[in-house]
Scaffold this active site. Sequence first.
Site, PDB file in Angstrom:
ATOM      1  N   GLU A 183      -6.238  -6.004   3.795  1.00  0.00           N
ATOM      2  CA  GLU A 183      -6.251  -7.246   3.007  1.00  0.00           C
ATOM      3  C   GLU A 183      -7.409  -7.269   2.032  1.00  0.00           C
ATOM      4  N   GLY A 194       2.543  -3.066   8.455  1.00  0.00           N
ATOM      5  CA  GLY A 194       2.758  -3.350   9.867  1.00  0.00           C
ATOM      6  C   GLY A 194       4.219  -3.689  10.143  1.00  0.00           C
ATOM      7  N   THR A 208       0.826  -1.208   0.000  1.00  0.00           N
ATOM      8  CA  THR A 208       0.000   0.000   0.000  1.00  0.00           C
ATOM      9  C   THR A 208       0.861   1.259   0.000  1.00  0.00           C
TER      10      THR A 208
HETATM   11  C1  LIG Z   1      -0.595 -17.355   9.898  1.00  0.00           C
HETATM   12  C2  LIG Z   1      -1.932 -16.874  10.471  1.00  0.00           C
HETATM   13  C3  LIG Z   1      -2.447 -15.664   9.756  1.00  0.00           C
HETATM   14  C4  LIG Z   1      -3.636 -14.981  10.440  1.00  0.00           C
HETATM   15  C5  LIG Z   1      -3.923 -13.686   9.749  1.00  0.00           C
HETATM   16  C6  LIG Z   1      -5.050 -12.906  10.294  1.00  0.00           C
HETATM   17  C7  LIG Z   1      -4.630 -11.702  11.035  1.00  0.00           C
HETATM   18  C8  LIG Z   1      -3.738 -10.735  10.217  1.00  0.00           C
HETATM   19  C9  LIG Z   1      -3.224  -9.695  11.124  1.00  0.00           C
HETATM   20  C10 LIG Z   1      -2.542  -8.588  10.702  1.00  0.00           C
HETATM   21  C11 LIG Z   1      -2.116  -8.437   9.313  1.00  0.00           C
HETATM   22  C12 LIG Z   1      -2.571  -7.172   8.681  1.00  0.00           C
HETATM   23  C13 LIG Z   1      -2.460  -7.435   7.250  1.00  0.00           C
HETATM   24  C14 LIG Z   1      -2.845  -6.316   6.374  1.00  0.00           C
HETATM   25  C15 LIG Z   1      -1.955  -6.395   5.166  1.00  0.00           C
HETATM   26  C16 LIG Z   1      -2.489  -5.698   3.998  1.00  0.00           C
HETATM   27  O1  LIG Z   1      -3.474  -5.024   4.025  1.00  0.00           O
HETATM   28  S1  LIG Z   1      -1.564  -6.026   2.597  1.00  0.00           S
HETATM   29  C17 LIG Z   1      -2.328  -5.057   1.369  1.00  0.00           C
HETATM   30  C18 LIG Z   1      -3.682  -5.608   1.004  1.00  0.00           C
HETATM   31  N1  LIG Z   1      -4.141  -4.973  -0.180  1.00  0.00           N
HETATM   32  C19 LIG Z   1      -5.131  -5.477  -0.919  1.00  0.00           C
HETATM   33  O2  LIG Z   1      -5.769  -6.447  -0.592  1.00  0.00           O
HETATM   34  C20 LIG Z   1      -5.384  -4.759  -2.214  1.00  0.00           C
HETATM   35  C21 LIG Z   1      -6.787  -5.032  -2.722  1.00  0.00           C
HETATM   36  N2  LIG Z   1      -6.824  -4.893  -4.162  1.00  0.00           N
HETATM   37  C22 LIG Z   1      -6.661  -6.002  -4.975  1.00  0.00           C
HETATM   38  O3  LIG Z   1      -6.465  -7.115  -4.569  1.00  0.00           O
HETATM   39  C23 LIG Z   1      -6.773  -5.753  -6.464  1.00  0.00           C
HETATM   40  O4  LIG Z   1      -6.517  -4.407  -6.756  1.00  0.00           O
HETATM   41  C24 LIG Z   1      -8.180  -6.118  -7.010  1.00  0.00           C
HETATM   42  C25 LIG Z   1      -8.392  -7.590  -6.847  1.00  0.00           C
HETATM   43  C26 LIG Z   1      -9.236  -5.334  -6.277  1.00  0.00           C
HETATM   44  C27 LIG Z   1      -8.234  -5.758  -8.480  1.00  0.00           C
HETATM   45  O5  LIG Z   1      -7.093  -6.310  -9.066  1.00  0.00           O
HETATM   46  P1  LIG Z   1      -6.862  -6.116 -10.624  1.00  0.00           P
HETATM   47  O6  LIG Z   1      -5.532  -6.599 -10.975  1.00  0.00           O
HETATM   48  O7  LIG Z   1      -7.219  -4.716 -10.968  1.00  0.00           O
HETATM   49  O8  LIG Z   1      -7.881  -7.168 -11.192  1.00  0.00           O
HETATM   50  P2  LIG Z   1      -9.291  -6.967 -11.859  1.00  0.00           P
HETATM   51  O9  LIG Z   1      -9.136  -6.132 -13.105  1.00  0.00           O
HETATM   52  O10 LIG Z   1     -10.313  -6.557 -10.879  1.00  0.00           O
HETATM   53  O11 LIG Z   1      -9.558  -8.495 -12.276  1.00  0.00           O
HETATM   54  C28 LIG Z   1      -8.714  -9.099 -13.225  1.00  0.00           C
HETATM   55  C29 LIG Z   1      -8.788 -10.586 -13.030  1.00  0.00           C
HETATM   56  O12 LIG Z   1      -7.900 -10.930 -11.974  1.00  0.00           O
HETATM   57  C30 LIG Z   1      -8.574 -11.752 -11.040  1.00  0.00           C
HETATM   58  N3  LIG Z   1      -7.954 -11.556  -9.731  1.00  0.00           N
HETATM   59  C31 LIG Z   1      -7.866 -10.418  -9.026  1.00  0.00           C
HETATM   60  N4  LIG Z   1      -7.206 -10.626  -7.868  1.00  0.00           N
HETATM   61  C32 LIG Z   1      -6.873 -11.937  -7.837  1.00  0.00           C
HETATM   62  C33 LIG Z   1      -6.175 -12.771  -6.886  1.00  0.00           C
HETATM   63  N5  LIG Z   1      -5.721 -12.278  -5.736  1.00  0.00           N
HETATM   64  N6  LIG Z   1      -6.023 -14.065  -7.226  1.00  0.00           N
HETATM   65  C34 LIG Z   1      -6.516 -14.555  -8.398  1.00  0.00           C
HETATM   66  N7  LIG Z   1      -7.191 -13.823  -9.353  1.00  0.00           N
HETATM   67  C35 LIG Z   1      -7.352 -12.529  -9.039  1.00  0.00           C
HETATM   68  C36 LIG Z   1      -9.981 -11.278 -11.095  1.00  0.00           C
HETATM   69  O13 LIG Z   1     -10.857 -12.246 -10.568  1.00  0.00           O
HETATM   70  C37 LIG Z   1     -10.146 -11.086 -12.594  1.00  0.00           C
HETATM   71  O14 LIG Z   1     -10.338 -12.322 -13.178  1.00  0.00           O
HETATM   72  P3  LIG Z   1     -11.286 -12.432 -14.477  1.00  0.00           P
HETATM   73  O15 LIG Z   1     -10.702 -11.496 -15.497  1.00  0.00           O
HETATM   74  O16 LIG Z   1     -11.228 -13.865 -14.863  1.00  0.00           O
HETATM   75  O17 LIG Z   1     -12.638 -11.986 -14.032  1.00  0.00           O
HETATM   76  C1  LIG Z   2      -4.560  -1.732  10.497  1.00  0.00           C
HETATM   77  C2  LIG Z   2      -4.098  -1.753   9.055  1.00  0.00           C
HETATM   78  C3  LIG Z   2      -3.005  -2.527   8.713  1.00  0.00           C
HETATM   79  C4  LIG Z   2      -2.540  -2.540   7.394  1.00  0.00           C
HETATM   80  N1  LIG Z   2      -1.417  -3.264   7.090  1.00  0.00           N
HETATM   81  C5  LIG Z   2      -0.936  -3.221   5.821  1.00  0.00           C
HETATM   82  C6  LIG Z   2       0.254  -3.925   5.495  1.00  0.00           C
HETATM   83  O1  LIG Z   2       0.851  -4.575   6.359  1.00  0.00           O
HETATM   84  N2  LIG Z   2       0.730  -3.852   4.225  1.00  0.00           N
HETATM   85  C7  LIG Z   2       0.082  -3.134   3.239  1.00  0.00           C
HETATM   86  O2  LIG Z   2       0.558  -3.097   2.105  1.00  0.00           O
HETATM   87  N3  LIG Z   2      -1.084  -2.465   3.522  1.00  0.00           N
HETATM   88  C8  LIG Z   2      -1.586  -2.492   4.782  1.00  0.00           C
HETATM   89  N4  LIG Z   2      -2.751  -1.825   5.078  1.00  0.00           N
HETATM   90  C9  LIG Z   2      -3.403  -1.024   4.036  1.00  0.00           C
HETATM   91  C10 LIG Z   2      -4.680  -1.729   3.565  1.00  0.00           C
HETATM   92  O3  LIG Z   2      -4.340  -2.855   2.818  1.00  0.00           O
HETATM   93  C11 LIG Z   2      -5.501  -0.736   2.715  1.00  0.00           C
HETATM   94  O4  LIG Z   2      -5.923   0.304   3.557  1.00  0.00           O
HETATM   95  C12 LIG Z   2      -6.699  -1.442   2.103  1.00  0.00           C
HETATM   96  O5  LIG Z   2      -6.265  -2.273   1.052  1.00  0.00           O
HETATM   97  C13 LIG Z   2      -7.763  -0.475   1.589  1.00  0.00           C
HETATM   98  O6  LIG Z   2      -7.232   0.353   0.607  1.00  0.00           O
HETATM   99  P1  LIG Z   2      -7.394   1.952   0.742  1.00  0.00           P
HETATM  100  O7  LIG Z   2      -6.928   2.337   2.081  1.00  0.00           O
HETATM  101  O8  LIG Z   2      -6.763   2.540  -0.457  1.00  0.00           O
HETATM  102  O9  LIG Z   2      -8.961   2.197   0.685  1.00  0.00           O
HETATM  103  P2  LIG Z   2      -9.790   2.775  -0.563  1.00  0.00           P
HETATM  104  O10 LIG Z   2      -9.799   1.795  -1.663  1.00  0.00           O
HETATM  105  O11 LIG Z   2      -9.346   4.163  -0.833  1.00  0.00           O
HETATM  106  O12 LIG Z   2     -11.256   2.746   0.095  1.00  0.00           O
HETATM  107  C14 LIG Z   2     -12.012   3.912   0.340  1.00  0.00           C
HETATM  108  C15 LIG Z   2     -13.437   3.655  -0.178  1.00  0.00           C
HETATM  109  O13 LIG Z   2     -13.382   3.544  -1.616  1.00  0.00           O
HETATM  110  C16 LIG Z   2     -14.180   2.445  -2.049  1.00  0.00           C
HETATM  111  N5  LIG Z   2     -13.690   1.875  -3.300  1.00  0.00           N
HETATM  112  C17 LIG Z   2     -12.412   1.748  -3.691  1.00  0.00           C
HETATM  113  N6  LIG Z   2     -12.328   1.122  -4.880  1.00  0.00           N
HETATM  114  C18 LIG Z   2     -13.598   0.835  -5.252  1.00  0.00           C
HETATM  115  C19 LIG Z   2     -14.184   0.174  -6.384  1.00  0.00           C
HETATM  116  N7  LIG Z   2     -13.437  -0.319  -7.378  1.00  0.00           N
HETATM  117  N8  LIG Z   2     -15.522   0.022  -6.398  1.00  0.00           N
HETATM  118  C20 LIG Z   2     -16.281   0.492  -5.384  1.00  0.00           C
HETATM  119  N9  LIG Z   2     -15.797   1.138  -4.292  1.00  0.00           N
HETATM  120  C21 LIG Z   2     -14.474   1.302  -4.238  1.00  0.00           C
HETATM  121  C22 LIG Z   2     -14.032   1.440  -0.904  1.00  0.00           C
HETATM  122  O14 LIG Z   2     -15.126   0.515  -0.910  1.00  0.00           O
HETATM  123  C23 LIG Z   2     -14.035   2.343   0.336  1.00  0.00           C
HETATM  124  O15 LIG Z   2     -15.372   2.545   0.751  1.00  0.00           O
HETATM  125  C24 LIG Z   2      -3.228  -1.795   6.400  1.00  0.00           C
HETATM  126  C25 LIG Z   2      -4.354  -1.034   6.739  1.00  0.00           C
HETATM  127  C26 LIG Z   2      -4.790  -1.021   8.063  1.00  0.00           C
HETATM  128  C27 LIG Z   2      -6.004  -0.193   8.422  1.00  0.00           C
END
Ligand SMILES: CCCCCCCC/C=C\CCCCCC(=O)SCCNC(=O)CCNC(=O)[C@H](O)C(C)(C)COP(=O)(O)OP(=O)(O)OC[C@H]1O[C@@H](n2cnc3c(N)ncnc32)[C@H](O)[C@@H]1OP(=O)(O)O
Ligand SMILES: Cc1cc2nc3c(=O)[nH]c(=O)nc-3n(C[C@H](O)[C@H](O)[C@H](O)COP(=O)(O)OP(=O)(O)OC[C@H]3O[C@@H](n4cnc5c(N)ncnc54)[C@H](O)[C@@H]3O)c2cc1C
Length: 648
Positions: free
Chosen positions: A421, A178, A139
């Site tokens: 996530e 994190g 991110t």
């Molecule tokens: C060991 C114990 C673990 C316990 C754990 C629990 C507790 C954890 C505690 C603390 C950890 C905190 C962690 C937080 C860490 C983070 O937040 S890391 C950052 C997370 N960020 C995200 O999740 C980003 C979200 N956004 C996306 O994933 C992508 O932008 C999207 C999926 C929304 C869009 O991706 P894009 O490339 O633009 O794809 P699309 O055009 O929408 O679709 C294209 C096709 O790709 C397929 N697809 C998309 N994602 C995936 C995937 N991950 N795997 C497989 N396929 C995927 C999608 O379905 C489309 O397919 P079709 O074309 O066939 O429809």
């Molecule tokens: C406690 C915490 C820990 C984290 N840890 C990590 C980490 O370890 N590593 C890391 O890389 N990231 C981490 N993150 C970041 C986290 O992964 C992002 O905040 C998360 O993926 C959401 O993205 P954003 O913040 O850009 O939200 P945004 O996407 O800007 O969301 C804002 C609003 O926009 C809307 N929106 C966005 N896109 C669309 C769409 N296509 N259609 C409709 N609505 C849409 C959403 O639904 C939401 O209501 C962490 C965040 C938090 C809060």
Amino acid sequence: MNPDICRERENATFNTETLTNMLDGSAEKTRRRREIESLVINDPDFQHDDPNFMSRSERYDAAVKKSSQMIMKLRDYGISDPEEIYFYKRTARRTFHEAFGLHYTMFLPTLYSQCTPEQQKKWLPLAENFKALGTYAQTELGHGTHIRKLETTATYDPSTQEFVLNCPTVSSIKWWPGGLGKTSNHAIVLAQLYTLGKCHGLHAFIVPIRCMKTHQPLPGVTVGDIGPKFGFEEVDNGYLKLENVRIPRENMLMKYAQVEPDGSYLKPPSDKLTYGTMVFIRAMIVGESARALSKSCTIAIRYSAVRHQSELRPGEPEPQILDYQAQQYKLFPLLAAAYAFTFVGQYMSDTYHRITGHINQGDFSQLPELHALAAGLKAFTTWTANAGIEVCRMACGGHGYLCCSGLPDIYVTFTPTCTYEGENTVMMLQTARFLVKCYRQAREGQQLSGTVSYLNEQQRLQPQPVSSRPTVVNINDLASLVEAYKLRAAKLVEVAAKSLQGELQRSISQEDAWNNSSIELVRASDAHCHYVVVELFAAKLSEISDTAVHSVLNTLALLYALHGITLNSGDFLQLSQITQRIKALLVEIRPNAVALVDSFDYNDEMLNSVLGRYDGNVYESMFEWAKRSPLNRTEVRSFIIFNIIQKK
Ligand SMILES: CCCCCCCC/C=C\CCCCCC(=O)SCCNC(=O)CCNC(=O)[C@H](O)C(C)(C)COP(=O)(O)OP(=O)(O)OC[C@H]1O[C@@H](n2cnc3c(N)ncnc32)[C@H](O)[C@@H]1OP(=O)(O)O
Ligand SMILES: Cc1cc2nc3c(=O)[nH]c(=O)nc-3n(C[C@H](O)[C@H](O)[C@H](O)COP(=O)(O)OP(=O)(O)OC[C@H]3O[C@@H](n4cnc5c(N)ncnc54)[C@H](O)[C@@H]3O)c2cc1C
């Protein structure tokens, strides 16, 4: 022991140990889990004051110390099984996250899943021995959801066979990871790969960010903590700005895609494999939803058994608040959801490991369904659990608002799961993308499998639109309720697909049609996930041999399904007798409520709640806790007040 809570346990109609064993998988697994938990409970090193009495810096320092202690102690005990490590850690960290959390949950799993064997040979010993302490930096300030637009770049320099990493803009500064701010000395950095003048999209790179000897930031690295948050106070979520940071070619994770020494790019079997770690965490979060909700229910229901308040019948003693139907209606459907999500969490974890096993053998065919299922169930269960924790807190009245109840900490620690996530709405839309594609395949006569096979079934059964068929439900039969949820899901998927079709016929773009159908698309995914949860709950019951346990879980499953209908009555024919049936189920569950939460078997240390104590002695322990508050360390805190009073 509080007499109320003793009586509750005497009234139970099933053996809690039998249910606990079932939840653990066997009596031996229960024994071993308790043995591991007791290692923490009986360890004086883990007896510390409540983090709520500490400053943020003190909490972070204490968390780092605890993470370090756990590493040494797990080694000394020879505990290496991942599930046993998890039991040990979750007992030690109670309701809080640990400072090294991202190292375990994302840095190591990414190395395991995306490194070549040669890269694993180099990096795993460093990471597993905490020489390389890492995080997952994806991110940025400007992008979290839309990762295709992330701006950090990794440009290959063939003359030195290095990648040069840059955060070219303010919005490209890595933000949130994190453990990034003060803890990590390495990061998995997701960056746009450029080689031979061409961009190949997002790839993962291992980037050293602090010196492994001095822990000082390395040249070109600006790194720090992003500041106080709503919760997660133990975690140093951080920022990272890279300016011309050079790393060897070998630091690109090359299991799936490669850059040759001359800069030529070899593309992966699927460009989504880079997203693999996110799918893993989403799948694991489903189990976290179950644990957060079951802990909250344990606290709220035990407290409701010992709390007496108001007057049910004039002149009679104040009743237990658990005897109020309104209190039961708040808590028992959440208790049912906690059990449902426990089973779904087990299913999701098993499904993740099964499908990634196939992926490791080169079979990527089930990756789309895994992505859709993990995304949808992560969103569905976290939204429900998040709201449910708040209901549990409020059901405890004023005392639920005290930190010593444990509920505020559970809430602020859990609530970001709806965002990180994969933000939940975005995840639901990802699931909808898969559902609409499957719906169209079913219409074309293609045979579907797995959790979407019902879309074939509905096509075969009756050709007329699903939405025209009445939903007839036998409200005492779980199989009939599963069918009702299946029909509802099929109906809402069809409604979403037809909305898309209608928008397209108005000759607007696919993208605009998608955006204009988002409400229907999210509802379709929600209905699909709800059906999956109900179906899995029913399927789990068929595995239970103990009649008493089967009976009480069947009652919970009926309550979960019927309560879900009342929450979505617009999608089902609102069956007037459902409410009466729900009331009857509440009465049935009432004698078993405490035994059902006891069966989760949370020890007091892990629950960290004076309201949810096993012995029910809440007031005494609340008073003792309050007296330990730092503000009470001196009788007179502010001499200003003292002087004002004296001046009167
Ligand atoms: C060991 C114990 C673990 C316990 C754990 C629990 C507790 C954890 C505690 C603390 C950890 C905190 C962690 C937080 C860490 C983070 O937040 S890391 C950052 C997370 N960020 C995200 O999740 C980003 C979200 N956004 C996306 O994933 C992508 O932008 C999207 C999926 C929304 C869009 O991706 P894009 O490339 O633009 O794809 P699309 O055009 O929408 O679709 C294209 C096709 O790709 C397929 N697809 C998309 N994602 C995936 C995937 N991950 N795997 C497989 N396929 C995927 C999608 O379905 C489309 O397919 P079709 O074309 O066939 O429809
Ligand atoms: C406690 C915490 C820990 C984290 N840890 C990590 C980490 O370890 N590593 C890391 O890389 N990231 C981490 N993150 C970041 C986290 O992964 C992002 O905040 C998360 O993926 C959401 O993205 P954003 O913040 O850009 O939200 P945004 O996407 O800007 O969301 C804002 C609003 O926009 C809307 N929106 C966005 N896109 C669309 C769409 N296509 N259609 C409709 N609505 C849409 C959403 O639904 C939401 O209501 C962490 C965040 C938090 C809060």
